[in-house]
Design an enzyme around this catalytic site. Structure first.
Site: not given
Ligand code: IMP
Length: 178
Positions: A47, A102, A106, A134, A168
């Site tokens: 990403g 990053e 999220d 977020k 992407r």
């Molecule tokens: P986390 O582990 O929940 O913090 O999420 C991180 C990963 O989830 C990011 O590096 C993204 O690859 C994916 N991700 C989280 N939210 C989104 C979104 O709104 N769109 C696309 N990918 C997301």
């Protein structure tokens, strides 16, 4: 393009190219102003590829290094749950000042895995830079040093971020239509 369809879902424009560019300049300025010594940027694929490319062009710190890594699929379990490793760090990074790059934070679970796998590497200091954050979804405590933009809990795509592996390549960021 104001709206588009990916895998039959509708998305609408959320962050324009121009705004992305302003956000990235702000992050770069903040990193440059912190005068991090001999920084090693670690970009988390897939990403972060576009964000990293645009960000790095504006970093003017001496002896800047960049590494691209991926998180493995789950490799096992320990007391804290499932384990994932960082693939792609093949040299000694002990004593280094590391900046994790990053695309989006999220829940922070991904960040947790990254921090876990860096723990044994004896780095000097870890900074975290993310294009999007977020805050309402974040359940971890790691301070995030450089945040491009805080967004609500909408699902977003584009500029590196995917929806089931597509989207992407989009130059702007779109959000799922409700
Ligand atoms: P986390 O582990 O929940 O913090 O999420 C991180 C990963 O989830 C990011 O590096 C993204 O690859 C994916 N991700 C989280 N939210 C989104 C979104 O709104 N769109 C696309 N990918 C997301």
């Amino acid at each position: 393009m104001k709206s588009l369809s990916l895998h039959n879902k509708q998305f609408e424009l959320f962050i324009s190219k121009e705004e992305i560019s302003i956000i990235i300049s702000k992050i770069a300025n903040n990193i440059n102003n912190d005068r991090i010594v001999d920084p090693l940027f670690i970009s988390i694929l897939n990403g972060s590829f576009l964000f990293t490319a645009d960000l790095m062009k504006q970093i003017i710190l001496p002896n800047t290094e960049i590494s691209f890594v991926k998180l493995s699929s789950y490799t096992g379990t320990n007391s804290s749950g499932k384990v994932r490793d960082l693939i792609g760090i093949d040299k000694d990074i002990s004593g280094r000042n590391v900046i994790i790059v990053e695309d989006i934070v999220d829940t922070g679970n991904t960040l947790d895995h990254i921090m876990d796998s860096l723990e044994s590497k004896n780095v000097n200091k870890i900074y975290i830079a993310t294009l999007l954050f977020k805050p309402n979804a974040y359940i971890k405590d790691f301070p995030i040093d450089y945040i491009g933009k805080e967004i609500p809990n909408n699902f977003v795509v584009g500029y590196g971020l995917d929806y089931d592996e597509i989207g992407r390549n989009l130059p702007c960021i779109y959000k799922l239509k409700e």
